[in-house]
Design an enzyme around this catalytic site. Sequence first.
Site, PDB file in Angstrom:
ATOM      1  N   LYS A   1      56.560  -9.526  -9.514  1.00 10.90           N
ATOM      2  CA  LYS A   1      56.418  -9.804  -8.078  1.00 10.90           C
ATOM      3  C   LYS A   1      56.273 -11.302  -7.832  1.00 10.90           C
ATOM      4  CE  LYS A   1      53.751  -8.728  -3.952  1.00 10.90           C
ATOM      5  NZ  LYS A   1      52.834  -7.788  -3.278  1.00 10.90           N
TER       6      LYS A   1
ATOM      7  N   HIS B   1      93.846  15.964 -17.937  1.00 12.36           N
ATOM      8  CA  HIS B   1      93.263  15.650 -16.627  1.00 12.36           C
ATOM      9  C   HIS B   1      92.147  16.628 -16.251  1.00 12.36           C
ATOM     10  CE1 HIS B   1      96.197  12.547 -16.109  1.00 12.36           C
ATOM     11  NE2 HIS B   1      97.200  13.397 -16.202  1.00 12.36           N
TER      12      HIS B   1
ATOM     13  N   ILE C   1      49.593   2.530 -18.591  1.00  9.94           N
ATOM     14  CA  ILE C   1      49.052   2.199 -17.269  1.00  9.94           C
ATOM     15  C   ILE C   1      48.967   0.682 -17.090  1.00  9.94           C
ATOM     16  CG2 ILE C   1      47.111   2.459 -15.669  1.00  9.94           C
ATOM     17  CD1 ILE C   1      48.649   5.053 -16.279  1.00  9.94           C
TER      18      ILE C   1
END
Length: 518
Positions: free
Chosen positions: A135, A274, A124
């Site tokens: 930020k 393929h 947390i």
Amino acid sequence: MKRALISVSDKTGIVELARDLDNLGVEIISTGGTAKKIQEAGISVINISDVTGFPECLDGRVKTLHPNIHAGLLAMRSNEDHMKQVEELNVDLIDLVVVNLYPFKETILKEGVTREEAIENIDIGGPTMLRSAAKNYQDVAVVVDPSDYSKVVEEVKNNKEVSLETKFYLCKKVFEHTAHYDSLIANYLIKEVGDKDLPDTIALTYEKVQDMRYGENPHQKAAFYKEVGQTKGALTSAKQLHGKALSFNNINDTNGALELLKEFDEPTIVACKHANPCGVGSASTIFEAYQKAYEADPVSIFGGIITANDEIDVKTAEAINNIFVEIVVAPSFTTEALEVLQQKKNIRLLQLDDIKTKQPDEAIDVKKVAGGLLVQTVNNKLLPNEELEVVTDRQPTEAEMKDLLFALKVVKHAKSNGIAIAKDQKSIGIGPGQVNRIWACKQAIDHGREHLGEDSLKGAALASDAFFPFDDCVEEAHKAGIKCIIQPGGSIRDKDSIEACNKYGIAMVFTGMRHFKH
């Protein structure tokens, strides 16, 4: 740079970093076990409680969630009001954050982990600090990856600070990291709930295995990523024993071959080109299975991929070495087989333990479309739970039923529209990816004639991935000498196909389950 906050679960290189910062005159704040490790190395540390004025509590759940920490991270140095407020509040600014998170991934990957253990390892405070610092990246350098420690130290040593360009790079890594972390938690909880419905929102997270030289074509960039979790039997768990790195197309094609291989319990070889099967054989030994797969299409197997669900022995290895193949995947190779195969420089040899393990039923298949994703559960079933329905007068013999199911396994993993023809547990002809079913049918028949001769089709079994819209496929099957057909049924013109089968003495079985693959 004056002050750093360090709080890590992965303590790799942390003492060396702390010592470098201390030598550069950077004050270090730290928490719990991190502080103890740094102090034991003789480096001065300020305990987090001395900064917050509040003791760590609730078994360490609360220690950094405090205004003295987050104001020190989020205060913008260029904002006069911010600077005035932190001064009035007596908050010291933090210039560097070094945090990595509780080991949630490692916890949920442990055998027998409980929900309580998993929840306890959800961090947390760590993500909160990371997001706060990231930020405010213009003023705070934030490091989540130990590989970036030296870069930060060098810049501080040379310039007294971390450059804005590096701070933004570190900011990007933080949000990649926290997004990955939160996605792991969300996906774990979704599995714990066991909801059978697909979620309203989906957060997929993968970890890079390798960068690739290019994608499907040389002008496309590409990388290979793996799911986080148990990936037994998946290509991401394979161990490469020989050869150069796999390409984008190698991985895609090999995955297609492996998915078909998992349909079989008996010794089986699937050759693929393929992403479509080109030769499939089952037998009592892997050598006999290889012979069948090779004979099914000796042209297409050249330059293709071979997957085996049993150990490759020296006899099989010598047979494989007679041609050029890109990749051989098997659960194991004998020492002698490896010595033979490794004589060729360009072949890739992959050992995949648990090669028969299928994806769990709750696993998802994802297809990217422009602007979105198509998500579905994996196609793990071959047949529905109900009994198969024989809709013709003639019943298939036991041997024919065995070949019908073999052909059905093959066509399930061929691109739609698809037809597969098999006889004696060997693919005779495969018609994949056609825009109409009659072309797929003709292609499969022509393929068998070309490589195995007209007689190979007589008494063979034919499987279709979806219903016959007309009786034209039955007509072609009859001309080729095919004696039994398996298909889902469900067309409004089923009666026409059934009548045609009865006319020609062909046994036809309805499965009630379609196997489109796009």
